[in-house]
Design an enzyme around this catalytic site. Structure first.
Site, PDB file in Angstrom:
ATOM      1  N   LYS A 102       0.607  -1.106   0.083  1.00  0.00           N
ATOM      2  CA  LYS A 102      -0.171   0.104   0.019  1.00  0.00           C
ATOM      3  C   LYS A 102       0.951   1.310   0.009  1.00  0.00           C
ATOM      4  O   LYS A 102       0.419   2.201  -0.598  1.00  0.00           O
ATOM      5  CB  LYS A 102      -0.857  -0.072   1.052  1.00  0.00           C
ATOM      6  CG  LYS A 102      -2.043  -1.132   1.079  1.00  0.00           C
ATOM      7  CD  LYS A 102      -3.171  -0.854   2.024  1.00  0.00           C
ATOM      8  CE  LYS A 102      -4.214  -1.823   1.874  1.00  0.00           C
ATOM      9  NZ  LYS A 102      -5.261  -1.971   2.984  1.00  0.00           N
ATOM     10  N   LYS A 158      -9.751 -11.593  -5.343  1.00  0.00           N
ATOM     11  CA  LYS A 158     -10.872 -11.654  -4.415  1.00  0.00           C
ATOM     12  C   LYS A 158     -11.730 -10.405  -4.802  1.00  0.00           C
ATOM     13  O   LYS A 158     -11.351  -9.386  -5.200  1.00  0.00           O
ATOM     14  CB  LYS A 158     -10.237 -11.627  -3.056  1.00  0.00           C
ATOM     15  CG  LYS A 158     -10.886 -12.513  -2.133  1.00  0.00           C
ATOM     16  CD  LYS A 158     -10.209 -12.589  -0.769  1.00  0.00           C
ATOM     17  CE  LYS A 158     -10.283 -11.293  -0.146  1.00  0.00           C
ATOM     18  NZ  LYS A 158      -9.813 -11.419   1.334  1.00  0.00           N
ATOM     19  N   LYS A 216     -14.261  -4.656  -1.794  1.00  0.00           N
ATOM     20  CA  LYS A 216     -14.973  -3.334  -1.460  1.00  0.00           C
ATOM     21  C   LYS A 216     -14.576  -2.447  -2.489  1.00  0.00           C
ATOM     22  O   LYS A 216     -15.139  -1.619  -3.050  1.00  0.00           O
ATOM     23  CB  LYS A 216     -14.756  -2.972  -0.080  1.00  0.00           C
ATOM     24  CG  LYS A 216     -15.669  -3.755   0.932  1.00  0.00           C
ATOM     25  CD  LYS A 216     -16.131  -3.002   2.231  1.00  0.00           C
ATOM     26  CE  LYS A 216     -15.814  -3.834   3.424  1.00  0.00           C
ATOM     27  NZ  LYS A 216     -14.377  -4.134   3.779  1.00  0.00           N
TER      28      LYS A 216
HETATM   29  P1  AMP Z   1     -12.978  -6.745   4.493  1.00  0.00           P
HETATM   30  O1  AMP Z   1     -14.080  -6.776   3.256  1.00  0.00           O
HETATM   31  O2  AMP Z   1     -11.565  -6.757   3.939  1.00  0.00           O
HETATM   32  O3  AMP Z   1     -13.350  -5.851   5.577  1.00  0.00           O
HETATM   33  O4  AMP Z   1     -13.254  -8.148   5.143  1.00  0.00           O
HETATM   34  C1  AMP Z   1     -14.200  -8.409   5.795  1.00  0.00           C
HETATM   35  C2  AMP Z   1     -14.476  -9.949   6.001  1.00  0.00           C
HETATM   36  O5  AMP Z   1     -15.077 -10.740   4.686  1.00  0.00           O
HETATM   37  C3  AMP Z   1     -13.309 -10.789   6.180  1.00  0.00           C
HETATM   38  O6  AMP Z   1     -13.460 -11.704   7.162  1.00  0.00           O
HETATM   39  C4  AMP Z   1     -12.778 -11.329   4.950  1.00  0.00           C
HETATM   40  O7  AMP Z   1     -12.147 -12.548   5.097  1.00  0.00           O
HETATM   41  C5  AMP Z   1     -14.135 -11.550   4.374  1.00  0.00           C
HETATM   42  N1  AMP Z   1     -13.964 -11.402   2.858  1.00  0.00           N
HETATM   43  C6  AMP Z   1     -13.627 -10.064   1.996  1.00  0.00           C
HETATM   44  N2  AMP Z   1     -13.670 -10.636   0.751  1.00  0.00           N
HETATM   45  C7  AMP Z   1     -14.105 -11.745   0.710  1.00  0.00           C
HETATM   46  C8  AMP Z   1     -14.275 -12.662  -0.577  1.00  0.00           C
HETATM   47  N3  AMP Z   1     -14.146 -11.765  -1.836  1.00  0.00           N
HETATM   48  N4  AMP Z   1     -14.690 -13.656  -0.547  1.00  0.00           N
HETATM   49  C9  AMP Z   1     -14.881 -14.300   1.018  1.00  0.00           C
HETATM   50  N5  AMP Z   1     -14.556 -13.657   2.186  1.00  0.00           N
HETATM   51  C10 AMP Z   1     -14.173 -12.541   1.955  1.00  0.00           C
END
Ligand code: AMP
Length: 321
Positions: free
Chosen positions: A113, A194, A197
């Site tokens: 980052k 993946k 957001k």
């Molecule tokens: P974040 O979106 O990075 O704040 O992640 C929040 C939660 O969602 C964490 O437990 C991540 O591991 C899960 N997560 C985020 N993106 C994915 C994805 N594409 N597939 C599965 N789990 C996800």
């Protein structure tokens, strides 16, 4: 053995998406009858990069509302806004005093980052230490982590162990729990990354209206093989669609030769999953005061444990009562 205490964190940097639901929220909801879990909205982490204050506030409330709509029961799984528990930041500082500068600077996410250009906030460097505080402050035993957070969880374990051996038994050392690989949702437009957001363009937001969902699935990248089969190497897009269908509906594709049919089935399965969430979200959203009260109640419930942990850490480090 101590009973499992699980922490799942969400950063309010964007709208929650299908990956968040299948990979994090659904397992959290499925476990809430028999596991003590906390859903943490890590708003302080959202300040480590350039941010818009209004947007962070709005997304914090929106994520809490979507969690409730998706079935998180705050009586069993408190929904905690990180900044509403000041012990997170107090413990952050105390843990910085057992962290090496080099240890933080080595973190892959920081390197990636900060290499992206533009000013780098000091909080981006120290954020894994705050993440360690988020975990340790609540005596968490289990943290579901994807690969990208592995290194940070290892740091939390290292800091807890180091602190305990230098200053006396203070923290529970957490374990990483690897989520089911099939629950990992890939970006529909770039199926080798993946769904995220703010990364990629093939995302399905949990509040997206049906036509937006339909278009996102229709535009999903496939390939020229014209065979519906799982092959993550050669057919990552089709594999992702098959996995999403299975995760949403428990069904396998009905036509092994038609990507059109596969996409229609995926659209229907996603819509069946999201429609009730959208409807319940609309009900919760008319009364944001109620959602804020739930957040306040959740914070009040979990705070005593945070206070007790910080008191132990302060005393171990030699601070006056
Ligand atoms: P974040 O979106 O990075 O704040 O992640 C929040 C939660 O969602 C964490 O437990 C991540 O591991 C899960 N997560 C985020 N993106 C994915 C994805 N594409 N597939 C599965 N789990 C996800």
């Amino acid at each position: 053995m101590a009973p499992t205490r699980r922490l799942t964190g969400f950063k309010p940097t964007g709208h929650l998406h299908l990956g968040n639901l299948l990979g994090a929220l659904r397992p959290l909801i499925a476990a809430q009858a028999d596991t003590a879990s906390i859903a943490l909205i890590a708003d302080l982490h959202a300040l480590t990069m350039d941010h818009d204050p209004q947007r962070v506030r709005a997304l914090t409330l929106e994520q809490a509302t979507v969690m409730l709509a998706a079935g998180v029961d705050p009586e069993r799984t408190p929904i905690v806004v990180q900044s509403q528990i000041p012990e997170h930041t107090e413990l952050h500082y105390l843990l910085e005093c057992v962290t090496g500068f080099g240890e933080a600077a080595r973190m892959i996410q920081f390197k990636e980052k900060s290499a992206a250009g533009g000013p780098v906030r000091l909080s981006l460097l120290t954020y894994p230490v705050l993440m360690a505080a988020d975990i340790l402050v609540q005596d968490i035993t289990a943290v579901p982590v994807g690969e990208d957070q592995n290194q940070h969880l290892e740091l939390a374990r290292t800091l807890a162990t180091r602190f305990n051996s230098r200053y006396g038994e203070t923290f529970t050392v957490p374990q990483g729990v690897r989520p089911d690989a099939a629950a990992r949702v890939m970006d529909l437009a770039e199926p080798t990354i993946k769904m995220g957001k703010s990364t990629g363009t093939g995302r399905i937001g949990l509040l997206d209206p049906p036509d937006v969902v339909r278009r996102a699935v229709a535009r999903a990248v496939t390939d020229e093989f014209a065979v519906v089969r799982r092959d993550r190497e050669r057919q990552p897009g089709v594999t992702n669609l098959i996995d999403v269908l299975a995760a949403c509906s428990g069904r396998q594709p009905s036509d092994p030769g038609s990507y059109g049919a596969l996409k229609r089935e995926v659209t229907d399965a996603v819509e069946t999953l999201l429609a009730p969430i959208r409807a319940r979200h609309a009900e919760f959203a008319v009364d944001p005061g109620h959602v804020r009260q739930i957040l306040a109640d959740s914070a009040a419930r979990v705070r005593p444990r945070a206070v007790a942990t910080v008191r132990r850490a302060r005393s171990a480090l030699g601070l006056l009562d």
